[in-house]
Design a protein around this motif. Structure first.
Motif, mmCIF file in Angstrom:
data_model
loop_
_atom_site.group_PDB
_atom_site.id
_atom_site.type_symbol
_atom_site.label_atom_id
_atom_site.label_comp_id
_atom_site.label_asym_id
_atom_site.label_seq_id
_atom_site.Cartn_x
_atom_site.Cartn_y
_atom_site.Cartn_z
ATOM 1 N N SER A 124 34.212 28.290 31.329
ATOM 2 C CA SER A 124 36.113 28.073 32.342
ATOM 3 C C SER A 124 37.141 28.911 31.955
ATOM 4 O O SER A 124 38.362 28.994 32.345
ATOM 5 C CB SER A 124 36.012 26.825 32.566
ATOM 6 O OG SER A 124 37.207 26.456 33.339
ATOM 7 N N LYS A 125 37.264 28.719 29.853
ATOM 8 C CA LYS A 125 38.504 28.595 29.616
ATOM 9 C C LYS A 125 38.705 30.394 29.753
ATOM 10 O O LYS A 125 39.949 31.062 29.307
ATOM 11 C CB LYS A 125 38.029 28.173 28.651
ATOM 12 C CG LYS A 125 38.968 26.481 27.904
ATOM 13 C CD LYS A 125 38.621 26.382 26.927
ATOM 14 C CE LYS A 125 39.197 24.677 26.962
ATOM 15 N NZ LYS A 125 38.551 24.229 25.386
ATOM 16 N N GLU A 126 37.777 31.319 29.604
ATOM 17 C CA GLU A 126 37.747 32.551 29.848
ATOM 18 C C GLU A 126 38.212 33.260 30.663
ATOM 19 O O GLU A 126 38.749 33.967 31.421
ATOM 20 C CB GLU A 126 36.026 33.868 29.172
ATOM 21 C CG GLU A 126 35.750 32.851 27.838
ATOM 22 C CD GLU A 126 34.557 33.001 27.390
ATOM 23 O OE1 GLU A 126 33.787 33.743 28.461
ATOM 24 O OE2 GLU A 126 33.865 32.959 26.435
ATOM 25 N N VAL A 127 37.180 32.278 31.937
ATOM 26 C CA VAL A 127 38.050 32.597 33.027
ATOM 27 C C VAL A 127 39.346 32.933 33.585
ATOM 28 O O VAL A 127 40.437 33.741 34.155
ATOM 29 C CB VAL A 127 37.122 32.046 34.502
ATOM 30 C CG1 VAL A 127 37.054 32.324 35.593
ATOM 31 C CG2 VAL A 127 35.129 32.729 34.448
ATOM 32 N N THR A 128 39.858 31.385 33.039
ATOM 33 C CA THR A 128 41.302 30.841 33.332
ATOM 34 C C THR A 128 42.093 32.011 32.337
ATOM 35 O O THR A 128 42.649 32.241 33.333
ATOM 36 C CB THR A 128 41.231 29.403 32.393
ATOM 37 O OG1 THR A 128 40.597 28.571 33.562
ATOM 38 C CG2 THR A 128 42.842 29.248 33.345
ATOM 39 N N PHE A 129 41.726 31.731 31.326
ATOM 40 C CA PHE A 129 41.941 33.224 30.631
ATOM 41 C C PHE A 129 43.084 34.396 30.861
ATOM 42 O O PHE A 129 43.721 35.086 31.287
ATOM 43 C CB PHE A 129 41.640 33.579 29.041
ATOM 44 C CG PHE A 129 42.394 34.255 28.247
ATOM 45 C CD1 PHE A 129 43.855 33.903 28.000
ATOM 46 C CD2 PHE A 129 41.854 36.044 27.732
ATOM 47 C CE1 PHE A 129 44.695 34.966 26.916
ATOM 48 C CE2 PHE A 129 42.481 36.834 26.904
ATOM 49 C CZ PHE A 129 43.413 36.308 26.442
ATOM 50 N N ILE A 130 41.036 34.766 32.026
ATOM 51 C CA ILE A 130 41.010 36.382 32.210
ATOM 52 C C ILE A 130 42.957 36.233 33.805
ATOM 53 O O ILE A 130 43.689 37.479 34.216
ATOM 54 C CB ILE A 130 39.928 36.467 32.748
ATOM 55 C CG1 ILE A 130 39.145 37.402 32.059
ATOM 56 C CG2 ILE A 130 40.311 38.283 33.551
ATOM 57 C CD1 ILE A 130 37.830 37.391 31.838
ATOM 58 N N LEU A 131 42.414 34.971 33.675
ATOM 59 C CA LEU A 131 43.395 35.102 35.354
ATOM 60 C C LEU A 131 44.623 35.324 35.352
ATOM 61 O O LEU A 131 45.458 35.521 35.707
ATOM 62 C CB LEU A 131 42.740 33.623 36.382
ATOM 63 C CG LEU A 131 43.776 33.386 37.502
ATOM 64 C CD1 LEU A 131 43.591 34.871 38.266
ATOM 65 C CD2 LEU A 131 42.775 32.394 38.358
ATOM 66 N N VAL A 132 44.682 34.397 34.175
ATOM 67 C CA VAL A 132 46.233 34.935 33.293
ATOM 68 C C VAL A 132 46.717 35.822 33.419
ATOM 69 O O VAL A 132 47.831 36.038 33.556
ATOM 70 C CB VAL A 132 46.518 33.193 32.489
ATOM 71 C CG1 VAL A 132 47.827 33.586 31.189
ATOM 72 C CG2 VAL A 132 46.327 31.768 32.765
ATOM 73 N N ILE A 133 46.069 36.581 32.744
ATOM 74 C CA ILE A 133 46.060 38.000 32.437
ATOM 75 C C ILE A 133 46.570 38.349 33.823
ATOM 76 O O ILE A 133 47.206 39.538 34.099
ATOM 77 C CB ILE A 133 44.698 38.593 31.425
ATOM 78 C CG1 ILE A 133 45.145 37.604 30.168
ATOM 79 C CG2 ILE A 133 45.987 40.343 31.451
ATOM 80 C CD1 ILE A 133 46.194 37.722 29.030
ATOM 81 N N VAL A 134 45.570 38.713 34.768
ATOM 82 C CA VAL A 134 45.589 39.293 36.054
ATOM 83 C C VAL A 134 47.494 38.755 36.190
ATOM 84 O O VAL A 134 47.410 39.227 37.031
ATOM 85 C CB VAL A 134 44.757 39.174 36.346
ATOM 86 C CG1 VAL A 134 44.760 39.181 38.380
ATOM 87 C CG2 VAL A 134 43.222 39.988 35.778
ATOM 88 N N SER A 135 47.405 38.006 36.707
ATOM 89 C CA SER A 135 48.455 37.072 37.288
ATOM 90 C C SER A 135 49.603 37.736 37.004
ATOM 91 O O SER A 135 50.525 38.183 37.174
ATOM 92 C CB SER A 135 48.046 35.743 37.370
ATOM 93 O OG SER A 135 49.863 34.927 37.533
ATOM 94 N N MET A 136 49.917 37.710 35.411
ATOM 95 C CA MET A 136 50.749 38.450 34.028
ATOM 96 C C MET A 136 51.145 39.260 34.499
ATOM 97 O O MET A 136 52.372 40.407 35.198
ATOM 98 C CB MET A 136 50.956 38.358 32.854
ATOM 99 C CG MET A 136 51.431 37.185 32.425
ATOM 100 S SD MET A 136 50.485 36.415 30.712
ATOM 101 C CE MET A 136 51.831 37.571 30.226
ATOM 102 N N ALA A 137 49.860 40.556 35.017
ATOM 103 C CA ALA A 137 50.254 41.897 34.887
ATOM 104 C C ALA A 137 50.539 41.875 37.017
ATOM 105 O O ALA A 137 51.482 42.784 37.123
ATOM 106 C CB ALA A 137 48.308 42.751 35.402
#
Length: 66
Positions: free
Chosen positions: A8-21
């Motif tokens: 869940s933390k990994e998915v959240t981290f990926i979502l944060v990176i995508v959101s920043m982009a």
């Protein structure tokens, strides 16, 4: 149980990176002169960025209370 939390933390981290982009792309599009802005692209990016920010916010709030 621990594996689910890490995933869940990994998915959240990926979502944060995508959101920043997404938000960086929105910013670059918004810096263009008004006549050059692709409004369909802008609306799509703003919608995706808002949705991702909402999901991230909900996820962080849930992690605080759980």
């Amino acid at each position: 149980m621990m594996e689910e939390s890490n995933m869940s933390k990994e998915v959240t981290f990926i979502l944060v990176i995508v959101s920043m982009a997404i938000w960086i792309t929105v910013t670059r599009e918004a810096e263009k002169p008004s006549k050059e802005i692709n409004w369909w692209k802008m609306i799509t990016l703003l919608s995706a960025g808002s949705l991702s920010a909402l999901v991230i916010t909900i996820t962080l709030i849930q992690s605080v209370f759980l």
